[in-house]
Enzyme design. Structure first.
Site, short mmCIF file in Angstrom:
data_model
loop_
_atom_site.label_atom_id
_atom_site.label_comp_id
_atom_site.label_asym_id
_atom_site.label_seq_id
_atom_site.Cartn_x
_atom_site.Cartn_y
_atom_site.Cartn_z
N TRP A 50 0.86 -1.19 0.00
CA TRP A 50 0.00 0.00 0.00
C TRP A 50 0.88 1.22 0.00
CZ3 TRP A 50 -0.51 4.15 3.29
CH2 TRP A 50 -1.71 4.86 3.29
N SER A 74 4.87 -5.64 2.54
CA SER A 74 4.08 -4.74 3.37
C SER A 74 2.64 -5.26 3.51
CB SER A 74 4.12 -3.33 2.78
OG SER A 74 3.60 -2.38 3.68
N MET A 75 1.65 -4.51 3.03
CA MET A 75 0.27 -4.99 3.09
C MET A 75 0.11 -6.33 2.42
SD MET A 75 -3.23 -3.20 1.68
CE MET A 75 -4.78 -4.10 1.94
N ASP A 90 12.86 0.45 9.82
CA ASP A 90 11.53 0.64 9.23
C ASP A 90 10.64 1.44 10.17
OD1 ASP A 90 8.96 0.37 8.12
OD2 ASP A 90 9.39 -1.64 7.36
N HIS A 100 11.53 1.09 5.08
CA HIS A 100 10.44 0.21 4.65
C HIS A 100 10.54 -0.20 3.18
CE1 HIS A 100 6.58 -1.73 4.94
NE2 HIS A 100 6.03 -0.93 4.03
#
Length: 274
Positions: free
Chosen positions: A29, A96-97, A225, A254
Site C-alpha cells: 500500500w 508490506s500490506m 523501518d 520500509h
C-alpha cells in the site's frame, strides 16, 4: 490477460513475465505491481515465471466500492492464480500490506499449490498496539493516516514516502525521481480503496493465521523501518512460523524493493534456489 475478472466482477490487472516455476508478487500500500518490476525482470531472467497484479482499487485494476477486507483480497489472489494457471509449485511473495494476503491465503485456502513464501517488510502478524501486542502502532497513529488522506491526499503522500524510503534532512537512499514515481503510483489508486485498505492492514490480526504456514518462509525486514516496525511484525512472524528464516537489513527503511533492490533480489533468488 492482462486483465482477469474476479468472482464478483472486479477487473484485476495482471503482469505475467517469463516461463518456469511461478512466483506471485503482491505489492504494498498504496502502490501497484509496477513497484516489483526490478525483481520481476530478475526472476524472469533467472528462469522463473514472475506474476504480479494490481490489488483491487489500485493501479490499473477496477475500483469497486467494497471488497477491501483481507478475505476478499485473498480470494482475488486465488482468482488470479486460477486464471493464470499458476496453481502448483507456487511461491507467494508479499511486501508490506501484501504479506497479509500471503498469510490469509495459507489459512483461508489451506496454502493450496504453495511450496514456499516470502514476507518482505510485511504487516504480518499484527500492526495495532494492544495490551497483548505492546510493540504495535497506536490507534491514534493509524487514525492520522485516514485523517491526512481525507484532508489533503497528495500532500499526505509527499510526506509519507519520505519515511517509507528513509529520506533524511541531508541524505537519501533514493532519488527525487523515485519519490515522484511512488507518489504517482499512490495517486492512481481510488480514495475508497486507499482508505479501506489502510483500515484493513492496520487492524487485521494475522496471529491466528501463522500456524497455517507449513512451507519454508523467508522473512525480510529493515531494522530502521518506521512504517511497519520490525518488533511488531517480522520478529513476531519469524517466531510464529514453524519453518521461517529471518533476515534483518540493518538500518534499512520500509521501501526495500527500491532502497535495497539488489540485495533483496539476491536474497529472494537464493531462497528460491533452495
Amino acid at each position: 490477460m492482462p486483465y482477469i475478472k474476479t468472482r464478483d466482477g472486479t477487473d484485476i490487472y495482471v503482469k505475467d513475465w517469463g516461463q518456469g516455476r511461478p512466483v506471485i508478487l503482491i505489492h504494498g500500500w498504496p502502490l501497484s505491481s509496477d513497484s516489483w518490476d526490478p525483481q520481476m525482470k530478475a526472476l524472469a531472467d533467472a528462469g522463473f515465471r514472475a506474476i504480479a497484479y494490481d490489488r483491487r482499487g489500485f493501479g490499473r485494476s477496477g475500483q469497486p466500492w467494497s471488497g477491501y477486507d483481507y478475505d476478499t483480497l485473498t480470494d482475488d489472489l486465488r482468482d488470479v492464480m486460477e486464471a493464470a494457471g499458476a496453481t502448483e509449485d507456487v511461491t507467494l511473495v508479499g511486501f508490506s500490506m501484501g504479506g497479509g494476503e500471503v498469510a490469509r491465503y495459507m489459512s483461508r485456502h489451506g496454502g493450496k499449490g504453495v511450496v514456499s513464501a516470502a514476507l518482505i517488510g510485511s504487516v504480518v502478524p499484527y500492526m495495532l498496539k494492544t495490551d497483548d501486542n505492546p510493540d504495535g502502532v497506536p490507534e491514534e497513529a493509524l487514525a492520522q493516516i485516514a485523517d491526512g488522506i481525507l484532508k489533503d491526499r497528495p500532500n499526505f503522500f509527499r510526506t509519507f514516502f519520505k519515511d517509507f524510503f528513509g529520506v533524511g534532512y541531508v541524505t537519501s537512499p533514493v532519488s527525487e525521481a523515485m519519490l515522484d514515481w511512488a507518489w504517482r503510483l499512490a495517486m492512481q489508486a481510488g480514495l475508497q480503496g486507499t482508505l479501506k485498505c489502510a483500515e484493513s492492514f492496520g487492524h487485521t490480526d494475522f496471529r491466528p493465521d501463522l500456524p497455517a504456514f507449513r512451507v519454508p518462509t523467508l522473512v525480510l525486514h529493515g531494522t530502521g523501518d518506521k512504517t511497519v516496525p520490525i518488533d511488531a511484525s517480522a520478529r513476531q512472524a519469524a517466531r510464529g512460523i514453524a519453518d521461517a528464516q529471518l533476515v534483518e537489513y540493518d538500518g534499512a527503511p520500509h521501501g526495500l524493493f527500491a532502497t535495497e533492490s539488489d540485495r533483496l533480489t539476491r536474497d529472494l533468488l537464493t531462497f528460491l534456489g533452495r
